[in-house]
Design a protein around this motif. Structure first.
Motif, PDB file in Angstrom:
ATOM      1  N   GLU A   1       6.151   8.405  -6.938  1.00 19.24           N
ATOM      2  CA  GLU A   1       5.783   9.674  -6.299  1.00 19.24           C
ATOM      3  C   GLU A   1       5.271   9.437  -4.871  1.00 19.24           C
ATOM      4  OE1 GLU A   1       2.909  13.569  -7.090  1.00 19.24           O
ATOM      5  OE2 GLU A   1       3.187  12.047  -8.647  1.00 19.24           O
ATOM      6  N   THR A   2       4.445   8.420  -4.717  1.00 20.72           N
ATOM      7  CA  THR A   2       4.054   7.965  -3.379  1.00 20.72           C
ATOM      8  C   THR A   2       4.724   6.616  -3.185  1.00 20.72           C
ATOM      9  OG1 THR A   2       1.912   9.078  -3.541  1.00 20.72           O
ATOM     10  CG2 THR A   2       2.162   7.407  -1.813  1.00 20.72           C
ATOM     11  N   PRO A   3       5.773   6.540  -2.390  1.00 22.17           N
ATOM     12  CA  PRO A   3       6.571   5.313  -2.311  1.00 22.17           C
ATOM     13  C   PRO A   3       5.812   4.144  -1.700  1.00 22.17           C
ATOM     14  CG  PRO A   3       7.287   6.896  -0.668  1.00 22.17           C
ATOM     15  CD  PRO A   3       6.312   7.608  -1.546  1.00 22.17           C
ATOM     16  N   SER A   4       6.129   2.951  -2.169  1.00 20.24           N
ATOM     17  CA  SER A   4       5.533   1.730  -1.631  1.00 20.24           C
ATOM     18  C   SER A   4       6.348   1.165  -0.475  1.00 20.24           C
ATOM     19  CB  SER A   4       5.411   0.668  -2.729  1.00 20.24           C
ATOM     20  OG  SER A   4       4.464   1.045  -3.697  1.00 20.24           O
ATOM     21  N   TRP A   5       7.621   1.575  -0.366  1.00 20.24           N
ATOM     22  CA  TRP A   5       8.476   1.093   0.722  1.00 20.24           C
ATOM     23  C   TRP A   5       9.523   2.142   1.039  1.00 20.24           C
ATOM     24  CZ3 TRP A   5      13.629   0.905  -0.481  1.00 20.24           C
ATOM     25  CH2 TRP A   5      13.956   0.830  -1.847  1.00 20.24           C
ATOM     26  N   VAL A   6      10.045   2.077   2.239  1.00 24.27           N
ATOM     27  CA  VAL A   6      11.129   2.966   2.651  1.00 24.27           C
ATOM     28  C   VAL A   6      12.230   2.131   3.294  1.00 24.27           C
ATOM     29  CG1 VAL A   6       9.666   4.978   2.976  1.00 24.27           C
ATOM     30  CG2 VAL A   6      10.045   3.432   4.895  1.00 24.27           C
ATOM     31  N   GLY A   7      13.486   2.524   3.044  1.00 26.32           N
ATOM     32  CA  GLY A   7      14.622   1.851   3.651  1.00 26.32           C
ATOM     33  C   GLY A   7      14.971   2.461   4.995  1.00 26.32           C
ATOM     34  N   MET A   8      15.690   1.691   5.792  1.00 26.72           N
ATOM     35  CA  MET A   8      16.039   2.140   7.138  1.00 26.72           C
ATOM     36  C   MET A   8      17.547   2.158   7.356  1.00 26.72           C
ATOM     37  SD  MET A   8      13.207  -0.476   8.209  1.00 26.72           S
ATOM     38  CE  MET A   8      14.127  -1.157   9.552  1.00 26.72           C
ATOM     39  N   ASP A   9      18.193   1.069   6.996  1.00 25.60           N
ATOM     40  CA  ASP A   9      19.628   0.934   7.200  1.00 25.60           C
ATOM     41  C   ASP A   9      20.156  -0.070   6.189  1.00 25.60           C
ATOM     42  OD1 ASP A   9      19.381  -1.832   8.352  1.00 25.60           O
ATOM     43  OD2 ASP A   9      18.358  -0.749   9.951  1.00 25.60           O
ATOM     44  N   ALA A  10      21.460  -0.117   6.060  1.00 24.57           N
ATOM     45  CA  ALA A  10      22.088  -1.067   5.142  1.00 24.57           C
ATOM     46  C   ALA A  10      22.861  -2.090   5.948  1.00 24.57           C
ATOM     47  CB  ALA A  10      23.020  -0.335   4.186  1.00 24.57           C
ATOM     48  N   TRP A  11      22.629  -3.367   5.629  1.00 26.80           N
ATOM     49  CA  TRP A  11      23.493  -4.382   6.228  1.00 26.80           C
ATOM     50  C   TRP A  11      24.357  -4.977   5.137  1.00 26.80           C
ATOM     51  CZ3 TRP A  11      18.759  -6.453   4.687  1.00 26.80           C
ATOM     52  CH2 TRP A  11      18.753  -7.772   4.227  1.00 26.80           C
ATOM     53  N   MET A  12      25.593  -5.250   5.504  1.00 22.82           N
ATOM     54  CA  MET A  12      26.584  -5.604   4.492  1.00 22.82           C
ATOM     55  C   MET A  12      27.274  -6.914   4.817  1.00 22.82           C
ATOM     56  SD  MET A  12      29.298  -2.620   5.548  1.00 22.82           S
ATOM     57  CE  MET A  12      27.952  -1.441   5.600  1.00 22.82           C
TER      58      MET A  12
ATOM     59  N   GLN B   1       0.853  -1.187   0.000  1.00 21.18           N
ATOM     60  CA  GLN B   1       0.000   0.000   0.000  1.00 21.18           C
ATOM     61  C   GLN B   1       0.893   1.243   0.000  1.00 21.18           C
ATOM     62  OE1 GLN B   1      -3.503   0.363  -0.066  1.00 21.18           O
ATOM     63  NE2 GLN B   1      -2.822   2.459  -0.466  1.00 21.18           N
ATOM     64  N   PRO B   2       0.920   2.009  -1.078  1.00 17.76           N
ATOM     65  CA  PRO B   2       1.784   3.193  -1.116  1.00 17.76           C
ATOM     66  C   PRO B   2       1.433   4.179   0.006  1.00 17.76           C
ATOM     67  CG  PRO B   2       0.994   2.650  -3.317  1.00 17.76           C
ATOM     68  CD  PRO B   2       0.216   1.793  -2.362  1.00 17.76           C
ATOM     69  N   TYR B   3       2.472   4.773   0.571  1.00 20.28           N
ATOM     70  CA  TYR B   3       2.287   5.772   1.625  1.00 20.28           C
ATOM     71  C   TYR B   3       3.566   6.594   1.731  1.00 20.28           C
ATOM     72  CZ  TYR B   3       1.758   7.884   6.248  1.00 20.28           C
ATOM     73  OH  TYR B   3       1.685   8.784   7.287  1.00 20.28           O
ATOM     74  N   ARG B   4       3.397   7.902   1.843  1.00 17.25           N
ATOM     75  CA  ARG B   4       4.550   8.797   1.993  1.00 17.25           C
ATOM     76  C   ARG B   4       4.677   9.177   3.466  1.00 17.25           C
ATOM     77  NH1 ARG B   4       7.576  11.925  -1.438  1.00 17.25           N
ATOM     78  NH2 ARG B   4       8.609  13.709  -0.472  1.00 17.25           N
ATOM     79  N   PRO B   5       5.610   8.585   4.187  1.00 17.80           N
ATOM     80  CA  PRO B   5       5.726   8.871   5.620  1.00 17.80           C
ATOM     81  C   PRO B   5       6.158  10.315   5.889  1.00 17.80           C
ATOM     82  CG  PRO B   5       6.970   6.901   5.001  1.00 17.80           C
ATOM     83  CD  PRO B   5       6.592   7.591   3.748  1.00 17.80           C
ATOM     84  N   LYS B   6       5.771  10.828   7.026  1.00 15.73           N
ATOM     85  CA  LYS B   6       6.201  12.163   7.438  1.00 15.73           C
ATOM     86  C   LYS B   6       7.714  12.135   7.681  1.00 15.73           C
ATOM     87  CE  LYS B   6       1.778  12.896   9.743  1.00 15.73           C
ATOM     88  NZ  LYS B   6       1.084  12.995  11.049  1.00 15.73           N
ATOM     89  N   GLY B   7       8.421  13.086   7.067  1.00 14.21           N
ATOM     90  CA  GLY B   7       9.866  13.145   7.239  1.00 14.21           C
ATOM     91  C   GLY B   7      10.651  12.416   6.163  1.00 14.21           C
ATOM     92  N   LEU B   8       9.971  11.908   5.134  1.00  7.46           N
ATOM     93  CA  LEU B   8      10.652  11.161   4.078  1.00  7.46           C
ATOM     94  C   LEU B   8      11.758  11.977   3.413  1.00  7.46           C
ATOM     95  CD1 LEU B   8      10.503   8.458   2.337  1.00  7.46           C
ATOM     96  CD2 LEU B   8       9.230   9.847   0.686  1.00  7.46           C
ATOM     97  N   GLU B   9      11.550  13.292   3.330  1.00  2.00           N
ATOM     98  CA  GLU B   9      12.512  14.151   2.632  1.00  2.00           C
ATOM     99  C   GLU B   9      13.903  14.167   3.302  1.00  2.00           C
ATOM    100  OE1 GLU B   9      10.402  16.419   5.775  1.00  2.00           O
ATOM    101  OE2 GLU B   9       9.745  15.147   4.106  1.00  2.00           O
TER     102      GLU B   9
ATOM    103  N   VAL C   1      10.997   6.132   9.625  1.00  4.71           N
ATOM    104  CA  VAL C   1      11.906   7.055   8.933  1.00  4.71           C
ATOM    105  C   VAL C   1      12.381   8.187   9.843  1.00  4.71           C
ATOM    106  CG1 VAL C   1      10.783   6.558   6.737  1.00  4.71           C
ATOM    107  CG2 VAL C   1      10.090   8.593   8.021  1.00  4.71           C
ATOM    108  N   SER C   2      11.975   8.188  11.092  1.00  3.63           N
ATOM    109  CA  SER C   2      12.293   9.280  12.002  1.00  3.63           C
ATOM    110  C   SER C   2      13.754   9.252  12.451  1.00  3.63           C
ATOM    111  CB  SER C   2      11.385   9.211  13.235  1.00  3.63           C
ATOM    112  OG  SER C   2      11.715   8.072  14.024  1.00  3.63           O
ATOM    113  N   GLU C   3      14.216  10.380  12.972  1.00  2.00           N
ATOM    114  CA  GLU C   3      15.580  10.440  13.494  1.00  2.00           C
ATOM    115  C   GLU C   3      15.747   9.491  14.676  1.00  2.00           C
ATOM    116  OE1 GLU C   3      17.134  14.296  14.297  1.00  2.00           O
ATOM    117  OE2 GLU C   3      16.511  15.135  12.365  1.00  2.00           O
ATOM    118  N   GLU C   4      14.714   9.379  15.520  1.00  2.00           N
ATOM    119  CA  GLU C   4      14.790   8.483  16.669  1.00  2.00           C
ATOM    120  C   GLU C   4      15.001   7.046  16.222  1.00  2.00           C
ATOM    121  OE1 GLU C   4      12.527  12.125  17.830  1.00  2.00           O
ATOM    122  OE2 GLU C   4      12.466  10.741  16.133  1.00  2.00           O
TER     123      GLU C   4
END
Length: 341
Positions: free
Chosen positions: A118-129, A99-107, A275-278
């Motif tokens: 334009e309305t993202p379906s997913w957001v990343g958080m961190d990279a594991w390598m 379900q597409p959703y643009r979270p607050k703070g995505l920018e 997607v928040s700083e916290e």
């Protein structure tokens, strides 16, 4: 009098119904491949901002969670995904399951850490390598030189001393395989894995297990991911983390709302938090690269600039070819996989 009694009874029934509805609305079913010991910590951080929402976790390795979500496509049981490989979420997006959703703070996020729609379906958080967990004590016992490259692991001296994750069940295993195919080219990538297979003692169904086995001395070399290696080294394990010279595969932990979710209101709050700083500071406790640029603090035992080692991973290609890659891998190498529980 009877009418008043009936009205009171109805009032109590409505109150109970409203209470039950409120309780139900605060329950959020979240599918995840987060490490099990991190679930309470992440839930606690989320509840600081959303104390009225209880997270019910459904946790397993990446491949198993992805397969479960696909199996439930016509009758979704999850409200959201929080902590699953971006390559898996791209597979779900292709099946029209997000379900597409643009979270607050995505920018605030780096552009490579979210879906390009334009309305993202997913957001990343961190990279594991990827990394190699090298047990220095076991290596000395077996006269094994320290490897510095992926190519080194195919040398005959390491036969029977290498363990890696099965890509069908482990996101770490899949990022290894897909990155080798990208780094070396498909023909040479499979040729590399043929040689590596000769040295593999077994394939696990967990991305962290090879490093845990190396830490405990059950193997000298575990192909795993850096976060797990650093954590075990901090606890005193005789490990050295090796980042191969050819470059390292990586993937993003990501979050999304499942289409057809029963509790989209709470799911959107989860996405806002993700997607928040916290949240990014919480991710940084184990991951050296997070979605918000400039926020991450150095992580002990990681290289100074881990992003410089990460290959230019084509997530779209990996997701599109995932099924074919896994089918080929299983046909070639699955005979050495651990039994599934």
């Amino acid at each position: 009098m009877k009418t008043i009694t009936k009205m009171k009874s109805l009032g109590w029934a409505l109150a109970i119904s409203a209470t039950c509805s409120a309780q139900a609305a605060s329950e959020l079913t979240v599918y995840t491949a987060f490490e099990a010991e991190d679930l309470k910590r992440y839930a606690a951080e989320f509840n600081k901002q959303n104390p009225d929402i209880k997270i019910n976790w459904v946790r397993d390795s990446t491949g198993i969670v992805t397969a479960k979500l696909l199996a439930e496509k016509d009758n979704p049981q999850a409200d959201a995904v929080w902590g699953l490989a971006a390559t898996s979420l791209l597979v779900l997006k292709a099946e029209d399951m997000l379900q597409p959703y643009r979270p607050k703070g995505l920018e605030k996020l780096s552009p490579k850490f979210y879906d390009k729609d334009e309305t993202p379906s997913w957001v990343g958080m961190d990279a594991w390598m990827a990394s190699i967990c090298f047990n220095t004590i076991e290596a000395e016992k077996h006269n094994l030189p320290k490897p510095t490259s992926w190519a080194d692991l195919t040398k005959p001296v390491y036969q029977g001393h290498v363990i890696m994750p099965n890509p069908s069940s482990s996101g770490t295993g899949f990022l290894d395989v897909s990155s080798w195919l990208q780094m070396f080219g498909e023909d040479q990538g499979w040729a590399y894995m043929d040689k590596l297979h000769n040295n593999i003692s077994r394939y696990t169904h967990s991305g962290s297990k090879p490093c845990k086995l190396a830490a405990s001395g059950e193997t000298a070399i575990g192909i795993s991911f850096a976060f797990r290696g650093a954590k075990l080294k901090n606890k005193g394990a005789p490990l050295e983390l090796i980042f191969p010279s050819e470059g390292i595969g990586w993937d993003m932990e990501a979050a999304a709302i499942i289409k057809g979710a029963k509790n989209t209101v709470a799911a959107k709050k989860l996405m806002d938090f993700a997607v928040s700083e916290e949240a990014n500071r919480a991710y940084n406790k184990g991951f050296a690269v997070v979605a918000i640029p400039g926020l991450a603090q150095p992580v002990k035992h990681f290289p100074e600039n881990p992003e410089s080692l990460m290959i230019d991973n084509d997530f779209e290609w990996a997701a599109k070819n995932r099924a074919a890659i896994l089918k080929e891998w299983q046909g070639r190498y699955d005979s050495k996989s651990e039994p599934k529980k």
